[in-house]
Design a protein around this motif. Structure first.
Motif, short mmCIF file in Angstrom:
data_model
loop_
_atom_site.label_atom_id
_atom_site.label_comp_id
_atom_site.label_asym_id
_atom_site.label_seq_id
_atom_site.Cartn_x
_atom_site.Cartn_y
_atom_site.Cartn_z
N ASP A 87 -1.32 -0.57 -3.75
CA ASP A 87 -0.02 -0.18 -4.32
C ASP A 87 1.08 -1.13 -3.83
O ASP A 87 0.98 -1.68 -2.73
CB ASP A 87 0.32 1.26 -3.92
CG ASP A 87 -0.27 2.27 -4.90
OD1 ASP A 87 -0.78 1.84 -5.94
OD2 ASP A 87 -0.20 3.47 -4.62
N GLY A 136 0.83 -1.21 0.00
CA GLY A 136 0.00 0.00 0.00
C GLY A 136 0.86 1.26 0.00
O GLY A 136 2.08 1.20 0.23
N LEU A 148 -3.93 10.01 2.07
CA LEU A 148 -4.67 9.19 1.10
C LEU A 148 -4.00 7.82 1.04
O LEU A 148 -2.84 7.69 0.64
CB LEU A 148 -4.67 9.84 -0.29
CG LEU A 148 -5.49 9.05 -1.32
CD1 LEU A 148 -6.98 9.15 -1.02
CD2 LEU A 148 -5.23 9.58 -2.73
N TYR A 149 -4.74 6.79 1.46
CA TYR A 149 -4.20 5.43 1.54
C TYR A 149 -4.68 4.64 0.32
O TYR A 149 -5.87 4.61 0.03
CB TYR A 149 -4.71 4.79 2.83
CG TYR A 149 -4.30 3.36 3.08
CD1 TYR A 149 -3.02 2.91 2.81
CD2 TYR A 149 -5.21 2.45 3.64
CE1 TYR A 149 -2.65 1.59 3.07
CE2 TYR A 149 -4.84 1.13 3.90
CZ TYR A 149 -3.56 0.72 3.61
OH TYR A 149 -3.19 -0.59 3.85
N MET A 150 -3.73 4.04 -0.39
CA MET A 150 -4.07 3.20 -1.55
C MET A 150 -3.53 1.80 -1.26
O MET A 150 -2.34 1.52 -1.48
CB MET A 150 -3.48 3.81 -2.83
CG MET A 150 -4.05 5.21 -3.09
SD MET A 150 -3.28 6.12 -4.42
CE MET A 150 -3.95 5.29 -5.83
N ASN A 200 -8.88 3.43 -2.94
CA ASN A 200 -8.22 4.52 -2.19
C ASN A 200 -9.18 5.04 -1.14
O ASN A 200 -10.38 5.00 -1.32
CB ASN A 200 -7.81 5.64 -3.15
CG ASN A 200 -9.01 6.36 -3.73
OD1 ASN A 200 -9.48 7.35 -3.18
ND2 ASN A 200 -9.53 5.86 -4.85
N GLU A 201 -8.62 5.47 -0.01
CA GLU A 201 -9.46 6.06 1.03
C GLU A 201 -8.64 7.07 1.83
O GLU A 201 -7.43 6.91 2.01
CB GLU A 201 -10.00 4.97 1.98
CG GLU A 201 -8.92 4.15 2.63
CD GLU A 201 -9.45 3.16 3.68
OE1 GLU A 201 -10.14 3.58 4.61
OE2 GLU A 201 -9.11 1.97 3.55
N ARG A 202 -9.33 8.11 2.28
CA ARG A 202 -8.66 9.05 3.18
C ARG A 202 -8.70 8.45 4.58
O ARG A 202 -9.74 7.94 5.00
CB ARG A 202 -9.38 10.39 3.17
CG ARG A 202 -9.17 11.14 1.87
CD ARG A 202 -9.58 12.57 2.03
NE ARG A 202 -9.55 13.24 0.74
CZ ARG A 202 -9.59 14.56 0.60
NH1 ARG A 202 -9.65 15.35 1.65
NH2 ARG A 202 -9.57 15.09 -0.61
N GLU A 248 -6.70 11.19 -6.16
CA GLU A 248 -7.97 10.54 -5.80
C GLU A 248 -8.87 10.40 -7.03
O GLU A 248 -9.43 9.34 -7.30
CB GLU A 248 -8.71 11.45 -4.82
CG GLU A 248 -8.96 10.89 -3.48
CD GLU A 248 -9.47 11.99 -2.53
OE1 GLU A 248 -9.52 13.20 -2.88
OE2 GLU A 248 -9.82 11.61 -1.42
N ALA A 299 -7.40 7.86 -9.40
CA ALA A 299 -7.54 6.50 -8.85
C ALA A 299 -8.99 6.03 -9.01
O ALA A 299 -9.24 4.89 -9.42
CB ALA A 299 -7.12 6.47 -7.39
#
Ligand code: FAD
Length: 348
Positions: free
Chosen positions: A85, A28, A80-82, A56-58, A46, A49
């Motif tokens: 990744d 991630g 912002l967490y993906m 993805n999420e904040r 964002e 994505a």
């Protein structure tokens, strides 16, 4: 993003074809904003994505601190967490491509140096090796990385990039603080990115004035090249205050390793992929702008489609070798334009 997505697809295909793992680490990523400008970048990321269906999420400060045990979250306004990744060992990926190509019938000739591109009238008809062997071919792809312009020079064609110093630092091991495979980060306000490395932290920093190199000074083996390694400390001195907001003890953190290499930068920070119009049969794939590992699968696919006359999966005009008109990659002024592209780069 389409080019990078293609690399993920290539990894799946290669693993299926070879029946072996390339060691992709899905850890991630977290992109951090602490200013209006970087918030805009997060919003753009964002949006992209979401468009490409990438999860993805904040996340709030508490979750950020859980995922990144080393970070001081006070300066973090938005994370912002993906989660999908990933990173990969670039040597394993490279040998994966080579082994898969061989399995599909490509003949590889390792440890051969091309002395020159052979011409016939207005077309390229093959390459001559330094040992005198002449290999004829209807299509030649110059993908010689930082050295690509040395092969173009006798043809009076300048590809619009120059090698620019890229570097990172690796801390001493501290497995609790830097657990293996925690998310990598992009912190535009600190001009920094980080990634985990077997219990240590890799820290990439971009100085305000990046160092370009004249391609004609490059040595055959990069171990012999002088990257002006005094930058190990001068660049760290310049960038540490920006990173300190997120890594409070950067001044005292033991640094175990420093790594420098050439990254090929283009004035608009976009890759160079496509036909070299002045010479029929000549194509190039270079100018990776620090993203050649991530986007290499897509770059290869686009080049193959252009060579085969197929409909390209992305707009090739973005990457056309001639998009800047005639350039002289051996001039200091042009090299500076390329270095500025790295100095001004904000994302990962
Ligand atoms: C410190 C650092 C960190 C990086 N981090 C990342 C990252 O996190 N993510 C990412 O995506 N990218 C990263 N990159 C960039 C990435 O490494 C490059 O984009 C990528 O390696 C470029 O691939 P390439 O095939 O174009 O060139 P190269 O990998 O340089 O390959 C070119 C090859 O051509 C060969 N060659 C040259 N001249 C000749 C000749 N005359 N005859 C035969 N062979 C020749 C060379 O020996 C070399 O093997 C980083 C780069 C550096 C320096």
């Amino acid at each position: 993003m389409e080019l990078v997505q293609e690399t993920y697809d290539c990894i799946d295909e290669i693993e299926a074809l070879l029946g072996e793992s390339l060691g992709l680490q899905t850890c991630g990523s977290i992109t951090i904003a602490s200013s209006e400008a970087s918030l805009k970048e997060v919003e753009a990321l964002e949006e992209a994505a979401n468009r490409f269906g990438i999860p993805n999420e904040r996340i709030g400060r508490e979750r950020t601190a859980q995922l990144l045990p080393w970070i001081d979250t006070e300066a973090v306004d938005v994370s912002l967490y993906m989660p999908t990744d990933a990173f990969i060992d670039s040597a394993l990926l490279c040998s994966g491509y080579a082994k898969a190509a061989a399995r599909l019938g490509v003949e590889l000739r390792p440890n051969c140096k091309v002395a020159s591109l052979m011409t016939e009238g207005d077309r390229i008809c093959g390459v001559e090796l330094t040992n005198g062997t002449r290999l004829t071919a209807p299509v030649v792809v110059n993908a010689a990385g930082a050295w690509a312009n040395l092969l173009m020079r006798p043809l009076h064609v300048g590809l619009p990039f120059t090698p620019v110093r890229s570097h990172f630092w690796i801390t001493a091991i501290d497995r609790e603080r830097f657990p293996a495979n925690h998310p990598f980060t992009v912190i535009p306000d600190a001009r920094a990115f980080t990634r985990s490395d077997v219990g240590a932290l890799i820290i990439g920093l971009r100085e305000s004035h990046c160092q370009p190199f004249d391609p004609s000074t490059l040595t055959n083996k990069l171990e012999d090249f002088d990257f002006r390694k005094e930058a190990e400390w001068t660049v760290l001195d310049e960038c540490a205050p920006l990173l300190k907001r997120y890594l409070h003890d950067i001044d005292d953190l033991p640094i175990a390793h420093y790594m420098a290499g050439p990254s090929c930068y283009v004035p608009d920070a976009k890759f160079i992929i496509g036909p070299v119009r002045a010479w029929k049969g000549l194509f190039t794939v270079t100018g990776c702008c620090g993203g050649g590992v991530a986007a290499g699968g897509g770059m290869g696919r686009l080049a193959a489609e252009l060579i085969m006359g197929e409909t390209p999966f992305v707009d090739p005009a973005l990457f056309a070798p001639e998009r800047f008109g005639e350039v002289d990659p051996f001039s200091e002024a042009f090299q500076q334009r390329c270095a500025d592209a790295r100095s001004n780069k904000k994302g990962g």
